[in-house]
Write a protein that holds these residues in place. Sequence first.
Motif, PDB file in Angstrom:
ATOM      1  N   GLU A 104     -21.936  25.343   0.407  1.00 29.17           N
ATOM      2  CA  GLU A 104     -21.931  26.563   1.218  1.00 29.17           C
ATOM      3  C   GLU A 104     -23.237  26.728   1.983  1.00 29.17           C
ATOM      4  OE1 GLU A 104     -22.441  30.509   2.608  1.00 29.17           O
ATOM      5  OE2 GLU A 104     -23.656  29.616   1.015  1.00 29.17           O
ATOM      6  N   GLU A 105     -24.360  26.430   1.344  1.00 24.81           N
ATOM      7  CA  GLU A 105     -25.651  26.551   2.018  1.00 24.81           C
ATOM      8  C   GLU A 105     -25.721  25.621   3.232  1.00 24.81           C
ATOM      9  OE1 GLU A 105     -28.504  25.655  -0.972  1.00 24.81           O
ATOM     10  OE2 GLU A 105     -28.334  27.605  -1.974  1.00 24.81           O
ATOM     11  N   THR A 106     -25.254  24.389   3.061  1.00 23.69           N
ATOM     12  CA  THR A 106     -25.291  23.418   4.154  1.00 23.69           C
ATOM     13  C   THR A 106     -24.352  23.825   5.284  1.00 23.69           C
ATOM     14  OG1 THR A 106     -25.831  21.649   2.597  1.00 23.69           O
ATOM     15  CG2 THR A 106     -24.979  20.983   4.744  1.00 23.69           C
ATOM     16  N   LEU A 107     -23.146  24.260   4.933  1.00 24.37           N
ATOM     17  CA  LEU A 107     -22.179  24.666   5.947  1.00 24.37           C
ATOM     18  C   LEU A 107     -22.647  25.928   6.677  1.00 24.37           C
ATOM     19  CD1 LEU A 107     -18.903  24.064   3.910  1.00 24.37           C
ATOM     20  CD2 LEU A 107     -19.753  22.684   5.826  1.00 24.37           C
ATOM     21  N   HIS A 108     -23.214  26.860   5.940  1.00 21.55           N
ATOM     22  CA  HIS A 108     -23.698  28.101   6.549  1.00 21.55           C
ATOM     23  C   HIS A 108     -24.793  27.816   7.570  1.00 21.55           C
ATOM     24  CE1 HIS A 108     -26.221  31.759   6.811  1.00 21.55           C
ATOM     25  NE2 HIS A 108     -25.060  32.378   6.768  1.00 21.55           N
ATOM     26  N   ASP A 109     -25.677  26.891   7.247  1.00 22.96           N
ATOM     27  CA  ASP A 109     -26.756  26.539   8.175  1.00 22.96           C
ATOM     28  C   ASP A 109     -26.218  25.966   9.481  1.00 22.96           C
ATOM     29  OD1 ASP A 109     -28.620  27.408   6.365  1.00 22.96           O
ATOM     30  OD2 ASP A 109     -29.158  25.402   5.635  1.00 22.96           O
TER      31      ASP A 109
END
Length: 341
Positions: A82-87
Amino acid sequence: MTRIDDVARRAGVSTATVSRALRGLPTVSPATRERVLEAAAELGYAASPSASRLAGGRSGAVAVVIPRVTRWFFATVVEAAEETLHDAGYDLLLYNLGGREHARQRLLHTANLHKRVDAVMLVATPLGPADFVAVTNLALPGVTISSGTAVPGWPRVLIDDRAAAAAATDHLLALGHRQIAHISGDPSDELAFTTHIDRRIGHRRALLAAGVQPDPRLDIEADFTINGGSRATAELLRRGPLPTAIFAACDEMAFGAMATLRQAGLRVPDDISVIGIDDHDVAGVVGLTTVAQPAAEQGRIGARLLLGPLGHGDPADAVEPPVILPTRLVVRESTAPPRAG
């Protein structure tokens, strides 16, 4: 009322470019982004997130499918992904199967998933023959995490579960243990979860390589939970005689084993050693020796591999599947040489 078309006309770009620029995506050059932002400010335009995504012909969401939301490994993978996709400007749409086969069938075959998301991440989700057809028909980029199942055209990110289990068993053998119990996954699991099969194979191979014949009495199946580990260990104690060590197929099972041993008046590792696989956040607190796997890194790499086909990836991430990440033995207080006599 100002529309996205007005901003595109003023900036001299397409509506899709306006959408990407306003979302801060890396595929828009700095000069173009500045021109779009100036046009939007001059016209007093405030973008609707859903409208800007639709303008680009995408939902702006990635489906992440997991067997059970309550398990440490799955939660860790999801958080990192989620952190990677959100970025990169994407939302994560989580599908928790809850251990139910019919939930997987409904999601892959009847849920119109291709209309809801731009890509799919399957985390430890085995697929049957009909599922392969359904996944192919989605015509979406995808990636599998920690799965023995390969989907044609999709990259895979995983560890070598057999090698991890062998490393755990080899550690116990090096300490002098020969009566080693193995508590592992339940073959009746509805989703046909396969990790425990590979870990059992790795364990048995390590025993045989050391000249130790696997004892069926010391191989007990239960689900990958603290309660499952507790039940398996209680059954192990009931069968007797007591082995000198327990290899649990995951740390959560090891936690349950340690609790049950303690309740039975046994000391870890004085009376019996315990080892797991994962390096769960609690493993260090309870002193559990384990084989650590990079759960968060699997989520991050999987997300980056999805972003490539979506136009937001780094060419350096375009590696050929499968991506097999290393594990490492972490020795703590729960293992020791067997007691003499």
